[in-house]
Enzyme design. Structure first.
Site, PDB file in Angstrom:
ATOM      1  CD  GLU A   1      -1.790   3.041   6.256  1.00 12.44           C
ATOM      2  OE1 GLU A   1      -1.664   3.548   7.369  1.00 12.44           O
ATOM      3  OE2 GLU A   1      -0.945   2.254   5.762  1.00 12.44           O
TER       4      GLU A   1
ATOM      5  CG  HIS B   1      -0.294   0.073   2.527  1.00  9.48           C
ATOM      6  ND1 HIS B   1      -0.101  -1.040   3.302  1.00  9.48           N
ATOM      7  CD2 HIS B   1       0.241   1.101   3.237  1.00  9.48           C
ATOM      8  CE1 HIS B   1       0.507  -0.701   4.424  1.00  9.48           C
ATOM      9  NE2 HIS B   1       0.741   0.598   4.403  1.00  9.48           N
TER      10      HIS B   1
END
Length: 128
Positions: A56, A5
């Site tokens: 994220e 991420h």
């Protein structure tokens, strides 16, 4: 190895989730509050994290803004039609930094948006 991420700190988690889901078509994969650390994490993406990288979003409670800095460039998202994607984003109130069109040093069609915190998002139609 693979990229899991990319993390961005955001000032308004709900506004950022709305941008990435409604304007860019991502799904909210999971979200969790961490009261002891006074932050909330939200993971978004285009498919399950087991097969796809995620974005994220980190909201530090009570923090209203961040400086993006000079080292960060942009997040690139592949779309089928950049012209249509930019027009749809504009209709949804997204800030367009660069209209869709050929990049200056080539023929790839690109367009740039800004998310609610000012992070730049490149839309491009690249064939893999």
């Amino acid at each position: 190895m693979r990229i899991l991420h990319t993390m961005l700190r955001v000032a308004d988690l709900d506004k950022s989730i709305a941008f990435y889901t409604e304007v860019l078509g991502m799904s909210l994969l999971r979200q969790k509050q961490y009261p002891k650390g006074e932050f909330t994490l939200a993971f978004l993406g285009y498919g399950p994290e087991a097969q796809n990288p995620a974005l994220e979003l980190t909201y530090n409670w009570g923090k209203g803004d961040y400086e993006i800095g000079t080292g960060f460039g942009h997040i690139a998202i592949n779309v089928e039609d950049v012209y249509k994607a930019v027009e749809m984003a504009k209709k949804q109130g997204a800030v367009v930094v660069r209209e869709a069109g050929p990049m200056s040093a080539g023929t790839t069609i690109v367009g740039f948006l800004k998310d609610p915190d000012g992070y730049e998002i490149e839309l491009l139609s690249k064939k893999f």
